[in-house]
Design a protein around this motif. Structure first.
Motif, PDB file in Angstrom:
ATOM      1  N   ARG A   1       5.754  -0.463 -13.070  1.00 24.20           N
ATOM      2  CA  ARG A   1       4.652   0.120 -12.817  1.00 24.20           C
ATOM      3  C   ARG A   1       4.964   1.528 -12.057  1.00 24.20           C
ATOM      4  O   ARG A   1       4.330   2.515 -12.680  1.00 24.20           O
ATOM      5  CB  ARG A   1       3.865  -0.626 -11.838  1.00 24.20           C
ATOM      6  CG  ARG A   1       2.533  -0.042 -11.403  1.00 24.20           C
ATOM      7  CD  ARG A   1       1.498  -0.808 -10.574  1.00 24.20           C
ATOM      8  NE  ARG A   1       0.362  -0.428 -10.246  1.00 24.20           N
ATOM      9  CZ  ARG A   1      -0.587  -0.213 -11.392  1.00 24.20           C
ATOM     10  NH1 ARG A   1      -0.478  -0.663 -12.432  1.00 24.20           N
ATOM     11  NH2 ARG A   1      -1.829   0.293 -10.966  1.00 24.20           N
TER      12      ARG A   1
ATOM     13  N   GLN B   1       1.689  -4.983   0.940  1.00 24.50           N
ATOM     14  CA  GLN B   1       0.819  -5.225   0.019  1.00 24.50           C
ATOM     15  C   GLN B   1       0.960  -3.986  -1.168  1.00 24.50           C
ATOM     16  O   GLN B   1       1.247  -3.161  -0.833  1.00 24.50           O
ATOM     17  CB  GLN B   1      -0.588  -4.834   0.554  1.00 24.50           C
ATOM     18  CG  GLN B   1      -1.623  -5.352  -0.502  1.00 24.50           C
ATOM     19  CD  GLN B   1      -2.961  -4.876   0.093  1.00 24.50           C
ATOM     20  OE1 GLN B   1      -3.465  -3.944   0.541  1.00 24.50           O
ATOM     21  NE2 GLN B   1      -3.851  -6.110   0.222  1.00 24.50           N
ATOM     22  N   ASN B   2       1.665  -4.582  -2.220  1.00 24.29           N
ATOM     23  CA  ASN B   2       2.222  -3.666  -3.243  1.00 24.29           C
ATOM     24  C   ASN B   2       1.122  -3.986  -4.440  1.00 24.29           C
ATOM     25  O   ASN B   2       0.996  -5.218  -4.843  1.00 24.29           O
ATOM     26  CB  ASN B   2       3.709  -3.962  -3.798  1.00 24.29           C
ATOM     27  CG  ASN B   2       4.347  -3.264  -2.564  1.00 24.29           C
ATOM     28  OD1 ASN B   2       4.494  -1.957  -2.439  1.00 24.29           O
ATOM     29  ND2 ASN B   2       4.869  -4.313  -1.671  1.00 24.29           N
ATOM     30  N   ASN B   3       0.806  -2.924  -5.229  1.00 25.11           N
ATOM     31  CA  ASN B   3      -0.021  -2.926  -6.633  1.00 25.11           C
ATOM     32  C   ASN B   3       1.031  -3.293  -7.512  1.00 25.11           C
ATOM     33  O   ASN B   3       1.554  -2.417  -8.022  1.00 25.11           O
ATOM     34  CB  ASN B   3      -0.699  -1.872  -6.570  1.00 25.11           C
ATOM     35  CG  ASN B   3      -1.961  -2.062  -7.739  1.00 25.11           C
ATOM     36  OD1 ASN B   3      -1.922  -3.086  -8.242  1.00 25.11           O
ATOM     37  ND2 ASN B   3      -2.647  -1.124  -7.920  1.00 25.11           N
TER      38      ASN B   3
ATOM     39  N   ASN C   1      -6.234  -4.506  -9.229  1.00 20.92           N
ATOM     40  CA  ASN C   1      -6.120  -3.953  -7.854  1.00 20.92           C
ATOM     41  C   ASN C   1      -6.342  -4.981  -6.699  1.00 20.92           C
ATOM     42  O   ASN C   1      -7.444  -5.489  -6.515  1.00 20.92           O
ATOM     43  CB  ASN C   1      -7.671  -3.149  -7.851  1.00 20.92           C
ATOM     44  CG  ASN C   1      -7.698  -2.118  -6.561  1.00 20.92           C
ATOM     45  OD1 ASN C   1      -6.978  -2.436  -5.713  1.00 20.92           O
ATOM     46  ND2 ASN C   1      -8.748  -1.421  -6.653  1.00 20.92           N
ATOM     47  N   ILE C   2      -5.325  -5.199  -5.938  1.00 22.53           N
ATOM     48  CA  ILE C   2      -5.030  -6.225  -4.711  1.00 22.53           C
ATOM     49  C   ILE C   2      -5.700  -5.374  -3.635  1.00 22.53           C
ATOM     50  O   ILE C   2      -5.720  -6.064  -2.580  1.00 22.53           O
ATOM     51  CB  ILE C   2      -3.998  -6.538  -4.666  1.00 22.53           C
ATOM     52  CG1 ILE C   2      -2.846  -5.301  -4.454  1.00 22.53           C
ATOM     53  CG2 ILE C   2      -3.262  -7.261  -5.765  1.00 22.53           C
ATOM     54  CD1 ILE C   2      -1.835  -5.613  -3.209  1.00 22.53           C
ATOM     55  N   TYR C   3      -5.955  -4.029  -3.651  1.00 26.32           N
ATOM     56  CA  TYR C   3      -6.492  -3.388  -2.232  1.00 26.32           C
ATOM     57  C   TYR C   3      -7.699  -3.637  -1.743  1.00 26.32           C
ATOM     58  O   TYR C   3      -8.232  -3.124  -0.956  1.00 26.32           O
ATOM     59  CB  TYR C   3      -6.322  -2.019  -2.412  1.00 26.32           C
ATOM     60  CG  TYR C   3      -4.821  -1.476  -2.597  1.00 26.32           C
ATOM     61  CD1 TYR C   3      -3.766  -1.843  -1.822  1.00 26.32           C
ATOM     62  CD2 TYR C   3      -4.389  -0.888  -3.996  1.00 26.32           C
ATOM     63  CE1 TYR C   3      -2.361  -1.418  -1.965  1.00 26.32           C
ATOM     64  CE2 TYR C   3      -2.964  -0.705  -4.074  1.00 26.32           C
ATOM     65  CZ  TYR C   3      -1.821  -0.922  -3.060  1.00 26.32           C
ATOM     66  OH  TYR C   3      -0.670  -0.640  -3.458  1.00 26.32           O
TER      67      TYR C   3
END
Length: 193
Positions: free
Chosen positions: A65, A155-157, A162-164
């Motif tokens: 990514r 927390q990493n994308n 979208n995990i945020y």
């Protein structure tokens, strides 16, 4: 915390250079350089080399990514850690208590940092600047002799999802601040497709 293996994603060319010469690590600048933002561009855990702890798949996903723009082949470096003795563990309540003491004693400095750094975008630069100041404070106040890395859940994308939307961690990161923490004989790399 017992870190066994770390994974760092990069380009194939960088992986070969790292295997030959080690990671190029800058030193944490002095407090005035951090506050004045002179030649200092931290990541979310300050200056250092970022890797995933015991999680090869996250390193692959993140590397793909992060480097989607390059035509160069990608690789993941794997290596073991010599010792966990000088790693600042932000999953340990004792570390958090010491950090709170630092925060209360340096709140004016931290307010100054807010005008120079922010936590928008890919790297939380304000957090990184605060953590590097924390390391300087720890050594100056003789709480530790040195810090070779910072460990935290993060927390990493890693994908297009979208995990945020939550604050839940999906990985564990180590920011290496000193090459001496890496067991050089354990280093290898794999090309990823």
């Amino acid at each position: 915390m017992n870190i066994e293996r770390c994974y760092h994603g990069t380009t194939f060319g960088n992986a070969k250079r790292i295997m030959k010469n080690g990671f190029l690590l800058g030193k944490i600048p002095g407090k005035n350089n951090i506050i004045g933002r002179k030649n200092y561009n931290p990541g979310s855990l300050g200056l250092g080399i970022y890797c995933f702890v015991d999680d090869y798949i996250s390193a692959v996903l993140f590397t793909k990514r992060r480097n989607s723009w390059t035509k160069e082949r990608l690789a993941v470096l794997g290596f073991e850690i010599e010792s966990n003795d000088y790693i600042l563990d932000f999953t340990d309540i004792n570390t958090i208590k010491i950090f709170r003491a630092f925060w209360s004693k340096t709140s004016q400095v931290i307010k100054t940092l807010r005008s120079k750094y922010n936590n928008d975008g890919f790297a939380s630069k304000l957090d990184g600047a605060i953590l590097d100041l924390f390391i300087i404070w720890l050594v100056k106040n003789k709480k530790v002799d040195k810090i070779q890395g910072i460990y935290k859940l993060s927390q990493n994308n890693l994908t297009d999802v979208n995990i945020y939307i939550t604050g839940l961690p999906n990985s564990a990161e180590l920011c290496i601040k000193d090459n001496e923490v890496i067991k050089k004989s354990s280093m290898y790399y794999e090309i990823i497709d």
